[in-house]
Scaffold this active site. Structure first.
Site, PDB file in Angstrom:
ATOM      1  N   ALA A  95       5.127  21.039  11.807  1.00 32.14           N
ATOM      2  CA  ALA A  95       6.300  20.763  10.979  1.00 32.14           C
ATOM      3  C   ALA A  95       6.001  19.820   9.819  1.00 32.14           C
ATOM      4  CB  ALA A  95       7.405  20.163  11.850  1.00 32.14           C
ATOM      5  N   LYS A  96       4.935  19.038   9.954  1.00 31.32           N
ATOM      6  CA  LYS A  96       4.516  18.082   8.923  1.00 31.32           C
ATOM      7  C   LYS A  96       5.680  17.206   8.477  1.00 31.32           C
ATOM      8  CE  LYS A  96       0.795  21.134   7.383  1.00 31.32           C
ATOM      9  NZ  LYS A  96       1.131  22.294   8.246  1.00 31.32           N
ATOM     10  N   ARG A  97       6.372  16.642   9.446  1.00 34.58           N
ATOM     11  CA  ARG A  97       7.495  15.757   9.157  1.00 34.58           C
ATOM     12  C   ARG A  97       6.984  14.358   8.799  1.00 34.58           C
ATOM     13  NH1 ARG A  97       9.701  20.398   9.067  1.00 34.58           N
ATOM     14  NH2 ARG A  97      11.546  20.852  10.322  1.00 34.58           N
TER      15      ARG A  97
END
Length: 274
Positions: A95-97
């Protein structure tokens, strides 16, 4: 899933393969488009076909979010299917949050409470308070972006300060103050080659999530030569090179064969430590 359990799965399967579920409605076989949920139908078939040869699955959230509610439902169904039918598989929400603390806390709640996923990829650019909310969940993993495989990694990650230290090295060093190798991993692209040697000097014991073999051209042998440690320490991802090798009704069998081929290569590499 803790670090030892992950290593036990690697030893048992003689594999450190992660299958990336970058499922694009425009690329799946046409015969699935008549299904009520074609994305889930595709994922289910891929998972059933490849589970014997991998130790992890990595759904990339962008591919599901691009389809709105239907995509998110397919994502949830995929996660639940893996957990119920293949509970030994490590699930990575790609998700690369990473945002200010209260926003990151909501992201963490989504993936770790609502979905009970093992790990999530996180961008470190906003610093410690954007990462720590993910670290408050016992038994869950943060996979921090360190050195990626795209050309743009040169724009920031590989830039040097006055002392010759590269930005990704600062990320590796600083983030070790936030969590240990039982809760944090790092993303390092397979195309970075010899950089794995430098990375292992900073994080000798951490697991590394390594995208970029297969379609992106990374070398498994080179990754293992410079990146493998005594507990393997690698989760190597392949997406397009497995899930899209065939667009006919035989796509699942073709994906299984592709995963088996990678697993056999990994088994050879693991002989050095097992």
């Amino acid at each position: 899933m803790n670090k030892q359990s992950l290593f036990e799965n690697i030893k048992r399967k003689k594999s450190f393969l992660c299958v990336g579920l970058d499922t694009d409605i425009k690329k799946i076989p046409d015969h699935l488009l008549d299904d009520s949920d074609p994305i889930f139908a595709f994922n289910k078939a891929i998972v059933d076909a490849t589970a014997d040869y991998c130790i992890a699955y990595k759904p990339n959230l962008a591919f599901y979010e691009s389809m709105g509610v239907k995509g998110w439902i397919a994502f949830e169904k995929t996660v639940n299917y893996i957990k119920e039918n293949y509970p030994d598989q490590f699930i990575i929400a790609d998700a690369k949050r990473g945002d200010i603390g209260n926003t990151s806390a909501m992201y963490a709640r989504t993936f770790f409470e609502e979905l009970d996923i093992d790990s999530v990829t996180v961008a470190p650019y906003m610093g410690e308070d954007s990462v720590t909310p993910f670290l408050s969940y016992e038994g869950k993993w943060v996979i921090l972006l360190a050195l990626t495989s795209n050309k743009g990694s040169h724009d920031f990650q590989l830039t040097e300060d006055a002392n010759g230290e590269r930005l990704f090295e600062k990320v590796l060093k600083k983030s070790q103050e936030w969590a240990n190798d039982e809760q944090m991993m790092y993303v390092v692209g397979a195309t970075q080659g010899r950089a794995f040697e430098d990375i292992r000097k900073i994080v000798p014991n951490h697991f590394l999530l390594v995208p970029g073999i297969g379609a992106q051209g990374g070398s498994l042998e080179e990754v293992c030569k410079y990146g493998m440690n005594s507990t393997c320490g690698l989760i190597v991802n392949s997406s397009r090179g497995i899930i899209y090798v065939d667009k006919t009704e035989n796509f699942a069998a073709a994906a299984r064969a592709a995963a088996k081929e990678v697993q056999e290569q990994m088994a050879e590499q693991l002989k050095a430590i097992l």
